[in-house]
Design a protein around this motif. Structure first.
Motif: not given
Ligand SMILES: [Mg+2]
Ligand SMILES: Nc1ncnc2c1ncn2[C@@H]1O[C@H](COP(=O)(O)OP(=O)(O)OP(=O)(O)O)[C@@H](O)[C@H]1O
Ligand SMILES: Nc1ncnc2c1ncn2[C@@H]1O[C@H](COP(=O)(O)OP(=O)(O)OP(=O)(O)O)[C@@H](O)[C@H]1O
Ligand SMILES: O[C@@H]1[C@H](O)[C@H](O)CO[C@H]1O
Ligand SMILES: [Mg+2]
Lengths: 304, 332, 504, 332
Positions: C51, C93, C175-176
């Motif tokens: 991240s 994220q 991000d995820e």
């Molecule tokens: Mg992360």
């Protein structure tokens, strides 16, 4: 106290249509102003006057006071009596009153307005002189003193300070410190504590009102300093202090008379009489001699 | 990984300086101020004057304890000044006018303060008023009104020694009121950092929802916080009564601002959860020092107002700079 | 892919990126190249620096050292605005939405269409039309006027995605993105990623779900402790190899399920009802058993466990704990009854982010570390130290501020908190959301420890493999009702999905 | 998916009643209050009196606009009262004492107000002071000090018609000041709901970090917000000067509290992002109606203080109850 009531009018008032007086004071949340109110209420009873009493919860609430005058005018009183917190700010409402043909009486504090019916109150500058002279009489030429001012912009108190300064200067007494304590006791104490640090050698204090004076006295006592303090207004606590010797004197205004005379004057105006532009309600120096009498009277008047 | 481990100690430090050493910033400001003043006025550093400051700081310092807790839980208490006035006025009437025994009168004063505080808490937690600002603004006016009503605006004076003790007595050169402050703050420090309830207060301030889901009775904690705030306000009232030997209905007018300023200068955050009691004490002292110093220098009241404003900002800014420096150090 | 990739100069080039946070070398001299039309997987354990790297190339964080080239141009003093104008869009994220603004306003935040540019008068009708369109492309039918704060976390994530798509970006970073999505939404998303790729858009895709990575990525780059370990063609690496690169060692199996004899009844829920959300829910959970609860986003799983835990008021129903009827009106009641709830939203509901690890792990069970309300700080620190070692929290400092931990490590702290409390019934809501493979296995082992020590575990999860892999029994929810129950032996993806969609 | 869609409208509704109808709650309180007052006092519903209220509400209503923006961004502006005082005092000196042309004097007043506001913004965004409470507490004192210094605490009076216009003139029975309020609020409503900047203000209040990452220049927005707050304070000052035909250094003392009360009664949240400008207007009017009513009823000053407190709480509580009812309805 009430010797200056013209007995003549007393019996007449009742058989005419009831006069309505709206009175707006700087505040109603202090003993001083309760006394003005008490005087007004007594006179109202005597002359069978309908009295509307208004006042914000602090003398600093200037616009609140203006609003109250407006609200009072909506009830179309016969006379408007006002103690303006910031004299110039009241004038626009006074003009409104004039348009409605409602005469305006100033109480306790004068305002720069020519159409006023009259101003009833203390000659504040003289009051200050009186205090200053008495303080001077207890001191030597060249002694140093401190002055406690009221909240900034309180013209009545400013005048007193001016008067005191003149009197002290005339007696060759030196003013080394001048600080406002906003008519607050705790603040009066702090201010005096600090003044004593930079001027441990002061020989006396004049205060434009008693609350601050009483605070100052605490600071002096704490520093084991026994010097004369002269205050203004002679509120009960101050008079007690004079009796027990911790305070030298207080220049009493006559708030009760201001209120009483104001209503009396209002009745005259309602009858179409004209009044002098200034009615001096007078002052009275309270010292050990006359303190007890004053206290008794105060307790009597305030206890209802 | 090794890059991480090497710098570990640095991290802990930088971390601490953010959390517990917050007050060091205010402290720095205070020290600077004192240096300046002692240069400008020879009178400043005299024992006598320092004791004056101690006495003058105590009232605000005591109120600030409760205010700190309120702000720590992301709230505020505007009613402290009025609570001070009402509970001392009631004590005055009970003791002076009705001749109630001093100790009982003092207890009445403190209990009333606590109850008024609890009322603030309940308005918040049971009526669910959106923010304590509104509830305490309400009680601020209500309490002030009652304080004026009960004697018709007349002050009450002539208290016995026993009641004046906290505000007027001295232990050697030290004002008892300041000893009270010392005890109160030490106790608070312990309470906040070494007891479960203290932790819960921080938790509720940091994240009420997570606290609730961790089984903390958030409402109870908030009620406690505002009760303490009311109590300390009344306690400060006792000191004030002792100082001026009288209770008066307009006492404490505007004290909330001084208390809030002390808390914020002390490094607490309005969003809750962050701040230390030590910082608050320093904040309160800083304000008193400032006022005292300006009087010593005989600065005109009008300029005093100006300078106080400037110094409040400066004091906090010094803290910002210090934190930046600390961060830089942690990074290199 | 392989023949065009490295030849023409890359869309994005990072050289020697370093980023240091107080006490942590988050990024240590990282290089990265991403080409147009490439889906580039970025992998690494929790705290590896993924991240942080992302935030640097969107201008959210400044880099300490290193260079960035975009379209061959050197980029300097990057700001989020500049990045977006260059054509870089990002789904962060942690959700970055404004709860009080509408879905449409969030999608267009910072670049609203205007009827009058000078006055900045917003063209609302267009904004809403376009938003509805975007959402429909994602198979979502949400009114663009809805306040985002009133959507479940899953739908909020989809709004984030819609926002990223609405910028016609050259590079989209995710991000995820799937960590809080249900199977179906994941499918939607993966298809979209492939569409983007075919349109020549480059995608940096971060996920801890390796099967996703294998499915859509052309190349992958693995970070470990802030350093780049490798970049590979996705086709050439097996999942086991990826794991080895990430963790630095071999990982036995992904779902280390152990079988334990089912004990006696631990929790019995009967006719639990919450108007509009839960309808007559009844089920039992037993000691030594992992009870999985599957369902689509919004099916009411979270609402169910919150209701059991006393976090939300219920309109009816009874609960028995170890045979004894209990009345649960608040989380405290539940905790006293021996129930623990690990919420799906760890930042908002699980942690006090501004406090340190010790503070958080001991919060529920503070009483145990105190006598007469007075804390034994040493004991609390020691207990925490032990947990931090057991759970392998990184960095392992008990006075580390939790807000600065990476997502996965935060989750470990939450678990630690409940391990510290002496609960006998553990309810996990999305227990491995945002956790790396290594940590996941650790969590599963913890779950195993719990059940073998006689505790009962209820596991709400949107990751079907996880549900299938770890549960002894599986409940499926749909619209606030339990629509099916399967035994471990009979359960499979198809059956569950069918029950989860209520046949619709 | 249709499973999901079903839930949306329901949520949507409950949502609306929560968001945009927030002010309806305050409105309800206001209506109730008016009914009570018109029963108790025949004078209350007279055109004459209603126009008084309009005039009396205007100053607070104007200040509340800026305060609303500050609170909407999770901040606060304590300096409004002092800014009002300083900018009007400067105008007074320029116009009355130095004979500067009225229009220019007015412009000077408004510009100064805006600049002072901008200063607050800069203290917050550039010096990174922790919370506007502290910066505006500082400027509050600084501005007040200067207002006292420039004339040595003397008020300035005798302004020309042109300057008094806003505060003193009438359009038929309607005070110009209230027309100004109407225009100002309509403009603000439009600005906040229909323009990008307006939405950014809400966004920054709701989630500063998300706003930053969306490319919004958060600092610029905050500077703007505090500049507007300073401007509206000065504008309110113009009205005040017109009302009382004088500028005085203690003007606006404690106005921040009234303004904040108006905003919060109007349904805004201290944590930012929530609230409507309409609610703020209703809050301001409610306060004015209350004060006026108590005067008409000739309630003693001491009790007035009490009642005002009680009604503030009641007004907000009514809103809470309304919301609960709304929620219940939305659910079933
Ligand atoms: Mg992360
Ligand atoms: N704002 C911050 N302040 C201090 N340290 C930070 C900050 N943000 C991240 N870190 C640290 O930097 C390291 C990398 O964090 P990062 O969020 O990039 O990990 P990640 O690879 O995204 O992990 P995850 O898969 O759990 O999201 C971690 O050790 C984390 O604690
Ligand atoms: N805080 C909230 N406010 C309003 N609605 C919510 C909130 N949280 C969830 N919802 C809604 O309630 C319904 C059930 O949500 P819930 O979170 O229980 O679903 P779920 O099955 O747990 O899926 P997930 O938790 O993965 O989103 C969904 O429509 C969701 O959008
Ligand atoms: O003018 C008044 C009275 O004269 C009294 O001194 C009380 O305070 C002042 O403001
Ligand atoms: Mg869920």
């Amino acid at each position: 106290e009430k010797k200056n009531q013209p007995a003549a009018d007393s019996n007449q008032g009742s058989n005419e249509k009831q006069v309505h007086v709206a009175m707006v004071l700087k505040t109603l949340s202090s003993q001083y102003w309760k006394l003005v109110a008490a005087g007004a209420q007594d006179a109202a009873k005597k002359y069978n006057v309908k009295l509307t009493l208004l006042g914000p919860n602090a003398e600093s609430e200037v616009v609140q006071q203006v609003n109250m005058m407006e609200d009072a005018l909506t009830q179309n009183p016969d006379v408007l009596a006002v103690a303006p917190s910031q004299p110039p700010t009241a004038i626009p409402v006074f003009q409104k009153a004039k348009q409605k043909n409602i005469p305006v009486i100033l109480v306790d504090t004068d305002a720069p307005w020519d159409d006023k019916a009259t101003y009833i109150g203390t000659a504040n500058k003289d009051a200050g002189k009186q205090g200053g002279e008495y303080l001077a009489s207890l001191l030597q030429k060249g002694d140093k003193v401190a002055l406690l001012e009221g909240a900034r912009g309180n013209t009545a108190m400013d005048d007193r300070i001016k008067g005191a300064e003149e009197a002290l200067a005339a007696a060759g007494i030196q003013v080394v410190a001048k600080q406002p304590a906003n008519s607050d006791r705790a603040l009066g104490m702090n201010v005096m504590q600090n003044i004593l640090q930079s001027h441990p050698d002061i020989k006396g204090v004049y205060s434009a009102n008693d609350e601050m004076a009483l605070g100052a006295i605490r600071a002096l006592q704490q520093n084991k300093k026994n010097i004369p303090v002269v205050g203004t207004d002679a509120i009960p606590d101050a008079v007690k202090a004079i009796i027990d010797g911790s305070m030298a004197a207080s220049v009493a205004q006559k708030p009760y008379d201001m209120g009483y005379l104001a209503v009396e004057a209002a009745v005259k105006l309602a009858k179409g009489e004209t009044l002098p532009k200034y009615i001096n309600s007078g002052t009275e120096l309270i010292t050990k001699e006359n303190a007890q009498a004053k206290l008794d009277w105060l307790n009597k008047t305030l206890s209802r | 990984m090794n890059c991480a481990t090497e710098t570990v100690p640095a991290k802990n430090k930088s971390l601490f300086s953010k959390e517990t050493l917050y007050n060091l910033g205010a402290l720095l400001g205070l020290v600077l101020l004192c240096i300046v003043l002692s240069i400008l006025s020879p009178k400043f550093l005299t024992l006598d004057n320092l004791m004056n400051i101690a006495g003058q700081a105590s009232i605000n310092a005591i109120i600030a304890v409760g205010m700190f807790l309120a702000i720590l839980t992301a709230g505020i208490d505007l009613s402290v000044g009025s609570i001070l006035a009402l509970s001392t006025m009631v004590m005055g009437v009970l003791n002076v006018n009705l001749g109630l025994n001093p100790i009982l009168s003092i207890l009445a004063c403190l209990t009333l303060g606590a109850l008024l505080g609890l009322t603030n808490g309940i308005l918040l937690t049971r009526l669910n008023l959106p923010h304590p600002f509104i509830s305490t603004l309400g009680t601020m006016n209500m309490a002030r009104g009652l304080a004026l009503v009960i004697t018709g605006a007349a002050p009450v004076s002539g208290f016995p020694e026993s009641i004046q003790f906290l505000g007027a007595a001295f232990a050697g050169p030290i004002p008892v009121s300041f000893i009270l402050v010392a005890v109160l703050y030490t106790g608070m420090y312990f309470f906040l950092n070494r007891t479960t309830i203290g932790r819960y207060i921080y938790a509720v301030g940091g994240n009420p929802e997570a606290s609730r889901l961790s089984g903390i009775d958030v409402k109870k904690i908030l009620n406690l916080v505002y009760t303490i705030s009311g109590f300390t306000a009344a306690l400060a009232g006792l000191v004030l009564v002792g100082r001026v030997n009288s209770a008066y209905p307009l006492a404490g007018l505007g004290y909330e601002l001084d208390a809030i300023a002390a808390v914020i200068i002390g490094g607490a955050s309005f969003f809750g959860g962050i701040g230390t009691i030590g910082g608050t004490l320093i904040g309160a002292i800083l304000i008193a020092v400032l006022r005292n110093g300006l009087n010593l220098l005989n600065v005109s009241a009008d300029w005093q107002t100006f300078v106080i404003g400037a110094v409040i900002i400066a004091a906090v800014y010094v803290d910002i700079l210090r934190q930046r420096a600390a961060k830089k150090k942690a990074l290199s | 892919m392989s023949e065009k990739g490295p030849l023409l100069n890359p869309l994005l080039k990072l050289k020697g990126i370093c980023k240091r946070f107080p006490g942590v070398q988050a990024l240590d001299n990282v290089d990265l190249e991403v080409h147009t039309g490439e889906v580039h997987g970025l992998l690494g354990e929790n705290g590896a620096g993924k991240s942080t790297l992302i935030k640097i190339l969107t201008g959210a964080h400044p880099a300490d050292e290193g260079e960035m080239y975009f379209l061959g141009q050197k980029v300097e003093h990057l700001t989020p605005k500049k990045a977006r104008d260059m054509g870089i869009a990002c789904i962060y994220q942690e959700l970055n939405l404004v709860p009080h603004l509408s879905v449409a306003e969030n999608i267009f935040l910072g670049r609203e269409p205007c009827v009058n540019k000078k006055l900045g008068l917003i063209d609302r009708t267009y904004m809403h039309q376009r938003s509805r369109q975007l959402l429909q492309e994602l198979g979502l039918d949400i009114d663009p006027g809805t306040k985002v704060g009133n959507l479940g976390i899953g739908k909020q994530q989809m709004v984030e995605i819609a926002r990223a798509l609405s910028v016609n970006a050259k590079l989209i970073i995710m991000d995820e993105p799937t960590s809080s999505l249900s199977e179906r939404e994941v499918e939607e998303l993966l298809n979209i990623v492939l569409q983007l790729k075919s349109r020549g858009v480059a995608v940096i895709y971060i996920s801890h779900r390796l099967e996703e990575i294998k499915r859509i990525c052309d190349r992958i780059t693995v970070l470990r402790d802030g350093q780049k370990v490798a970049t590979r063609e996705a086709a050439d690496v097996s999942i086991e190899e990826i794991i080895r690169l990430m963790v630095g060692r071999d990982l036995s199996e992904q779902f280390p399920k152990i079988q334990i004899a089912r004990g006696k009844e631990a929790l019995a829920v009967e006719n639990l009802t919450r108007r509009g959300v839960l309808h007559n829910i009844s089920f039992k959970a037993y000691q030594g058993e992992v009870l999985g609860i599957a369902g689509l986003v919004g099916s009411g799983r979270t609402e169910l466990v919150r209701a059991i835990f006393g976090a939300d008021p219920v309109d009816g129903g009874t609960i028995r704990v170890f045979g004894k009827p209990v009345t649960i009106r608040s989380p405290r009641d539940a905790i006293n009854a021996g129930i623990a709830l690990l919420t799906e939203d760890r930042k908002g509901q699980g942690l006090i982010l501004i406090q340190d690890i010790t503070f958080n792990t001991t919060l529920v069970s503070l009483g145990r570390f105190a006598r007469g309300g007075i804390l034994n700080v040493r004991a609390a620190r020691e207990a925490t130290g032990k947990l931090v070692r057991e759970l392998k929290v990184r960095p392992p400092h008990i006075n580390q501020v939790v807000g600065q931990l990476s997502g996965g490590n935060q989750q470990k702290v939450v678990i630690g908190k409940w391990l510290c409390s002496r609960a006998r019934i553990f309810i996990f809501d999305e227990p491995t959301r945002g956790i790396d493979v290594g940590a996941k296995v650790e969590v599963y082992n913890l779950i195993n420890q719990l059940v073998s020590s006689g505790a009962a575990v209820i596991m709400v999860s949107s990751e079907l493999p996880e549900v299938l892999g770890m549960s002894d029994r599986i409940l499926v929810m749909h619209e606030g009702r339990i629509t099916a129950e399967f035994d471990r032996s009979e359960a499979n993806q198809e059956k569950i999905m069918h029950a989860a969609t209520g046949g619709c």
